[in-house]
Design an enzyme around this catalytic site. Structure first.
Site, PDB file in Angstrom:
ATOM      1  N   CYS A  36      -5.394 -15.145  29.532  1.00  0.00           N
ATOM      2  CA  CYS A  36      -6.852 -15.024  29.602  1.00  0.00           C
ATOM      3  C   CYS A  36      -7.535 -16.247  30.190  1.00  0.00           C
ATOM      4  CB  CYS A  36      -7.423 -14.769  28.213  1.00  0.00           C
ATOM      5  SG  CYS A  36      -7.150 -16.173  27.106  1.00  0.00           S
ATOM      6  N   ASP A  38      -8.103 -19.090  28.699  1.00  0.00           N
ATOM      7  CA  ASP A  38      -8.770 -19.941  27.709  1.00  0.00           C
ATOM      8  C   ASP A  38      -7.875 -21.137  27.354  1.00  0.00           C
ATOM      9  OD1 ASP A  38     -11.009 -18.388  27.625  1.00  0.00           O
ATOM     10  OD2 ASP A  38     -10.214 -17.068  26.079  1.00  0.00           O
ATOM     11  N   CYS A  63     -11.451 -17.295  22.115  1.00  0.00           N
ATOM     12  CA  CYS A  63     -12.203 -16.257  21.407  1.00  0.00           C
ATOM     13  C   CYS A  63     -12.134 -16.480  19.882  1.00  0.00           C
ATOM     14  CB  CYS A  63     -11.604 -14.902  21.749  1.00  0.00           C
ATOM     15  SG  CYS A  63      -9.918 -14.784  21.159  1.00  0.00           S
ATOM     16  N   CYS A 107      -3.837 -14.963  21.707  1.00  0.00           N
ATOM     17  CA  CYS A 107      -4.841 -15.991  21.373  1.00  0.00           C
ATOM     18  C   CYS A 107      -4.341 -16.895  20.258  1.00  0.00           C
ATOM     19  CB  CYS A 107      -6.141 -15.332  20.932  1.00  0.00           C
ATOM     20  SG  CYS A 107      -6.606 -13.903  21.907  1.00  0.00           S
TER      21      CYS A 107
HETATM   22 FE1  FES Z   1      -8.492 -15.962  25.380  1.00  0.00          FE
HETATM   23 FE2  FES Z   1      -8.494 -15.010  22.919  1.00  0.00          FE
HETATM   24  S1  FES Z   1      -9.004 -13.941  24.744  1.00  0.00           S
HETATM   25  S2  FES Z   1      -7.970 -16.982  23.566  1.00  0.00           S
END
Ligand code: FES
Length: 221
Positions: A36, A38, A63, A107
């Site tokens: 993702c 992140d 998230c 995540c």
């Molecule tokens: Fe990226 Fe949860 S969607 S850390």
């Protein structure tokens, strides 16, 4: 429809524990998720004699599931030895959180990987690595896959920013397809140094920037 988060997840998401940076940490790690884009940073203070974690904190750019997992692992890791912290598993954490939706597994794995990477960073910086494998181009490439390209939220290798890697006599050179005056050039260079310098047999790391257009340059895949 909102995801079915447990009350424990929501509590850690709304009131995350141990958020922020530690001044002069003994170790830190920033990990990015290829799924993702992140990122999570984990900071540690460690007692040098007992090798117990005395302070731990995190910063998350992820998230709710990621924030909740990072929050609970800081609570669980505090007071543990490095070995005990490294042994924490995703299943244990998920259970402590009252379960996580299947689509959010990556995540929480990201948060646990960040804790493990911070522990490894401490071990590398303090000569505690047990298995001393020689650093090769492949080892460096794998580490560069954990450095995010902030322009697109994916790692440097996947986004074809790495033009060349050389490793010889403890010297590592990484050539990037990026102008030296690019707004993220300094950050990317710092992240590369942080990932490569702790390797036990590396004593010099150089990052080179290239001003040519991306289309003219070979890349490492
Ligand atoms: Fe990226 Fe949860 S969607 S850390």
């Amino acid at each position: 429809m909102p995801l079915p988060y447990s009350d424990i997840v929501m509590d850690h998401f709304r009131n995350p524990r141990n958020v922020g940076r530690i001044d002069n940490p003994d170790a830190k790690a920033i990990e990015g998720s290829p799924a993702c884009g992140d990122m999570v940073a984990v900071y540690l203070k460690v007692d040098p004699d007992s090798h117990r974690i005395t302070e731990v904190s995190f910063e998350s750019y992820g998230c709710a599931s990621n924030i909740a997992t990072a929050s609970i692992i800081t609570e669980m890791a505090k007071g543990k030895t490095l070995e005990e912290a490294k042994a924490l598993t995703w299943k244990q954490i998920s259970k402590m959180l009252g379960g996580l939706p299947a689509v959010k597994v990556h995540c929480s794995v990201l948060a646990i990987d960040s804790l493990r990477a911070a522990v490894e960073n401490y071990e590398e910086r303090h000569g505690l690595v047990k298995e001393r494998k020689p650093t090769t181009v492949e080892v460096v490439r794998r580490r560069l896959k954990r450095v995010m390209n902030p322009m697109v939220g994916l790692d440097l290798v996947r986004t074809r920013l790495v033009r060349d890697i050389t490793v010889a006599d403890g010297r590592v050179q990484v050539a990037l397809s990026l102008c030296s005056d690019h707004q993220f050039a300094v950050n990317i260079r710092e992240e590369i140094m942080e990932k490569i310098e702790p390797l036990w047999d590396v004593h010099e790391v150089t990052v080179q920037f290239d001003e040519r257009a991306l289309s003219e340059l070979p890349v490492v895949q």
